[in-house]
Design a protein around this motif. Structure first.
Motif, mmCIF file in Angstrom:
data_model
loop_
_atom_site.group_PDB
_atom_site.id
_atom_site.type_symbol
_atom_site.label_atom_id
_atom_site.label_comp_id
_atom_site.label_asym_id
_atom_site.label_seq_id
_atom_site.Cartn_x
_atom_site.Cartn_y
_atom_site.Cartn_z
ATOM 1 N N THR A 31 0.842 -1.207 0.000
ATOM 2 C CA THR A 31 0.000 0.000 0.000
ATOM 3 C C THR A 31 0.873 1.251 0.000
ATOM 4 O O THR A 31 0.643 2.183 -0.779
ATOM 5 N N THR A 32 1.877 1.268 0.837
ATOM 6 C CA THR A 32 2.775 2.413 0.918
ATOM 7 C C THR A 32 3.535 2.575 -0.398
ATOM 8 O O THR A 32 3.672 3.686 -0.917
ATOM 9 N N HIS A 34 2.613 1.580 -3.394
ATOM 10 C CA HIS A 34 1.668 2.037 -4.421
ATOM 11 C C HIS A 34 1.439 3.540 -4.306
ATOM 12 O O HIS A 34 1.451 4.263 -5.303
ATOM 13 N N LEU A 35 1.228 4.015 -3.096
ATOM 14 C CA LEU A 35 0.995 5.440 -2.889
ATOM 15 C C LEU A 35 2.213 6.263 -3.300
ATOM 16 O O LEU A 35 2.094 7.249 -4.034
ATOM 17 N N GLN A 38 2.568 6.546 -7.032
ATOM 18 C CA GLN A 38 1.651 7.530 -7.612
ATOM 19 C C GLN A 38 2.129 8.955 -7.349
ATOM 20 O O GLN A 38 2.065 9.810 -8.234
ATOM 21 N N ALA A 153 -3.954 6.352 5.217
ATOM 22 C CA ALA A 153 -4.169 5.992 3.811
ATOM 23 C C ALA A 153 -5.249 6.875 3.200
ATOM 24 O O ALA A 153 -5.083 7.414 2.095
ATOM 25 N N TYR A 157 -4.463 9.510 0.173
ATOM 26 C CA TYR A 157 -5.116 9.388 -1.128
ATOM 27 C C TYR A 157 -5.905 10.656 -1.468
ATOM 28 O O TYR A 157 -5.999 11.040 -2.629
ATOM 29 N N LEU A 160 -3.350 12.976 -2.739
ATOM 30 C CA LEU A 160 -2.992 12.557 -4.086
ATOM 31 C C LEU A 160 -4.019 13.076 -5.095
ATOM 32 O O LEU A 160 -3.659 13.552 -6.177
#
Length: 166
Positions: A31-32, A34-35, A38, A153, A157, A160
């Motif tokens: 998860t980290t 992936h973030l 991005q 998270a 997001y 983001l």
């Protein structure tokens, strides 16, 4: 940088051993990762990103402002810059002392807020988590792995998404 690495007993994170290495070597949690992928993609497209993260040590709570920006004159490179926003001393927390022997057990810490995951999916400040997990009753402390709690998270997001629309 090196002073903090020395003080926190993490010599493998000395400046000369880290600078220039791929970020992905240091981010194990999907998860980290992936973030960050991005965020880095947005930064490579010309945007800068700025947010706060916790970077605690055994005797200190530390909030850093992390800025990620395109590296001038190097199109595919990005630059990570940190600035200490605030730090507060606290009684020593052995779980955060990386020089101590560790068991094969693993406990997850949030890469953004430094809270520790306990049973039931709760994320608690390290002192409360150590008490709840009864870490003081164990012969060796568990290893720390980093992940991301749900509130962080969600917040990241949202940030983001704001990078997309700015």
């Amino acid at each position: 940088w090196d002073a903090v690495a020395g003080r926190e007993n993490v010599p493998h994170l000395a400046r000369t051993l880290v600078i220039g290495r791929p970020l992905w070597e240091y981010v194990a949690d999907e998860t980290t990762r992936h973030l960050y992928r991005q965020i880095v993609a947005r930064v490579r497209a010309g945007r800068s990103a700025r947010f706060e993260i916790r970077c605690d040590g055994p005797e200190i709570r530390r909030v850093l402002e992390l800025t990620i920006r395109p590296k001038p004159h190097l199109e595919s490179h990005v630059q990570f810059c940190t600035r200490t926003v605030r730090s507060v001393e606290r009684p020593r927390v052995s779980l955060l002392d990386y020089s101590l022997p560790r068991s094969t057990d693993v406990v997850r810490a949030c890469a953004w807020c430094s809270r520790i995951e306990v049973q039931g999916g709760d994320w608690l400040e390290v002192e409360e988590a150590a008490h709840r997990l009864r870490l003081f009753e164990q012969d060796e402390l568990p290893r720390l792995s980093h992940g991301m709690c749900s509130p962080c998270a969600t917040a990241m997001y949202l940030k983001l998404e704001m990078l997309k629309s700015d």
